[in-house]
Structures are given as C-alpha cells and as structure tokens.
Design a protein around this motif. Structure first.
Motif, short mmCIF file in Angstrom:
data_model
loop_
_atom_site.label_atom_id
_atom_site.label_comp_id
_atom_site.label_asym_id
_atom_site.label_seq_id
_atom_site.Cartn_x
_atom_site.Cartn_y
_atom_site.Cartn_z
N PHE A 115 0.84 -1.20 0.00
CA PHE A 115 0.00 0.00 0.00
C PHE A 115 0.87 1.25 0.00
CE2 PHE A 115 -1.99 3.36 2.57
CZ PHE A 115 -3.11 3.63 1.79
N HIS A 116 1.89 1.27 0.86
CA HIS A 116 2.76 2.45 0.94
C HIS A 116 3.56 2.64 -0.35
CE1 HIS A 116 1.96 3.64 5.01
NE2 HIS A 116 2.33 2.48 5.53
N VAL A 117 4.07 1.54 -0.92
CA VAL A 117 4.83 1.64 -2.16
C VAL A 117 3.95 2.19 -3.28
CG1 VAL A 117 6.01 0.32 -3.97
CG2 VAL A 117 6.48 -0.17 -1.56
N SER A 118 2.71 1.73 -3.34
CA SER A 118 1.77 2.23 -4.34
C SER A 118 1.56 3.73 -4.18
CB SER A 118 0.44 1.49 -4.22
OG SER A 118 -0.50 1.99 -5.15
N ASN A 119 1.43 4.18 -2.95
CA ASN A 119 1.26 5.62 -2.69
C ASN A 119 2.49 6.40 -3.11
OD1 ASN A 119 -1.32 5.43 -1.69
ND2 ASN A 119 -0.72 5.49 0.46
N ILE A 120 3.67 5.85 -2.83
CA ILE A 120 4.92 6.52 -3.19
C ILE A 120 5.01 6.69 -4.70
CG2 ILE A 120 7.44 6.25 -3.25
CD1 ILE A 120 7.14 4.80 -0.50
#
Length: 213
Positions: free
Chosen positions: A185-190
């Motif tokens: 989820f965080h990587v996608s946001n980044i």
C-alpha cells in the motif's frame, strides 16, 4: 563456499567483438562466472531457462526480438534473474520501455569497467543503477520533481529509503514488522505521489530530487 558466492552472468549482444570484450572483463573478476553468451533475444530467453542466471547483460538493439522485449520475456520465465541493459542508446522512450519491461539497471557502453562491476554486484543485491544519461531521460518523462505542495509521510520516506537500498517488499515488511500488504500500500502511494510507474523510476527520481537528504 566461495563458489556459492559467484555471480552467474549471461552476456547478450549481437556483435562478437563486444561479447569478447565483456568476456575478457568477466575474466578479471573472481566473483563473476560467465555461464553463456547469446547473440539474439530469443537465444537469451532459451539460455535463461536452461541456466537460471543471476544477471543478464542485455544489449537492446538485437536482431528479431529487441532487448526490451527479450527482457520482458525472460523475466516471465526467470523472475529471479536481474537484467542490466547495456546499450549505446539513451533515448527516453527506450529507457522507459526497458525499465517497464523489468530491467533493474540501464547503462551505456561507455561505462568504465569498475562502474560495470559495481553495477553487477549491486544488481545481484537488488539495487538499481542508471547512467546519468538514462536518469536524465527518465526524469524528463516523469514529473521531474515532487509535485508542489505535497510531502511524503515519514513512513513513506522510510520505505523509499529502503527501496533505494534495493530491498523488496517482503524484506521491508520484515524490517518494519508490518504486513506485506501494508508495505505494498505504501509503495503504491509513493509511486503515485512521485508520478512514476516502477520502483526503479522511483529510486532514480528520489536520488535526482535528493528526497533522501
């Protein structure tokens, strides 16, 4: 034990003289093992299936299947192999296509022997390397810098720093003691915030924009 540490490499280039130069380069490094040579993308895929190399040095201008096409094809059957594009062409569309195909690194053939050796060792560890020309081309086709007015969260910066180190999602999850889905989820946001599509692009943009400073 020493033999287990060897980085197993396949060289892919249409030109025999280029291959012979790379063979000589491989021979002066004790931690590299040349396991095969290919002169076409199709042959590269077949050799990867047979040998399961750690690294493929991939020229991009090949007869038949181009290097970016070969990269995508061989990573489907050899997902643990890391592809280093080694080419004479820094054109933006070629850089984009090759990284989108899954290459971990993009280098020009004027790279020094020391730089190439470092790039191979880094790719083996999962760390990307982009030539300055490739980085510039990549930045020109992305947002170029963080969008005005937004800031990555502390956790996103922490994860981005680990991406720069070459860590994959499972490794990041283990280090942060969180679930893999949380890291994803965080990587996608980044990627969304940086305006890029791949982890390699995110790393290049982070370094170019000095987000880690």
């Amino acid at each position: 034990m020493a033999e287990e540490q060897l980085i197993r490499v396949i060289i892919v280039d249409e030109h025999p003289m280029v291959r012979s130069g790379l063979v000589a380069f491989m021979g002066i490094h004790d931690d590299f093992e040349l396991i095969a040579e290919a002169e076409s993308g199709e042959e590269a895929v077949e050799l990867c299936i047979k040998h399961q190399p750690d690294i493929v040095l991939m020229d991009l201008m090949l007869p038949g299947m181009n290097g970016d096409e070969a990269t995508e094809a061989l990573l489907k059957v050899c997902p643990d192999t890391r592809v280093i594009a080694l080419t004479s062409f820094p054109e933006e569309d070629l850089v984009q296509r090759t990284l989108k195909a899954g290459a971990i690194s993009y280098l020009l053939k004027n790279v020094s022997a020391g730089e190439l050796a470092t790039a191979i060792r880094d790719a083996f560890k999962g760390k990307p390397t982009l030539s300055p020309e490739a980085t510039k081309a990549l930045i020109n086709t992305t947002t170029g810098s963080p969008a005005p007015g937004y800031v990555l969260t502390g956790r996103e910066l922490e994860i981005l720093a680990m991406m720069v180190q070459g860590l994959k999602n499972p490794d990041i999850a283990e280090r942060l003691v969180v679930s893999r889905s949380t890291v994803k989820f965080h990587v996608s946001n980044i990627l969304h915030k940086l305006g890029v599509r791949t982890r390699t692009e995110a790393v290049a943009l982070a370094l170019q924009s000095k987000l880690m400073n």
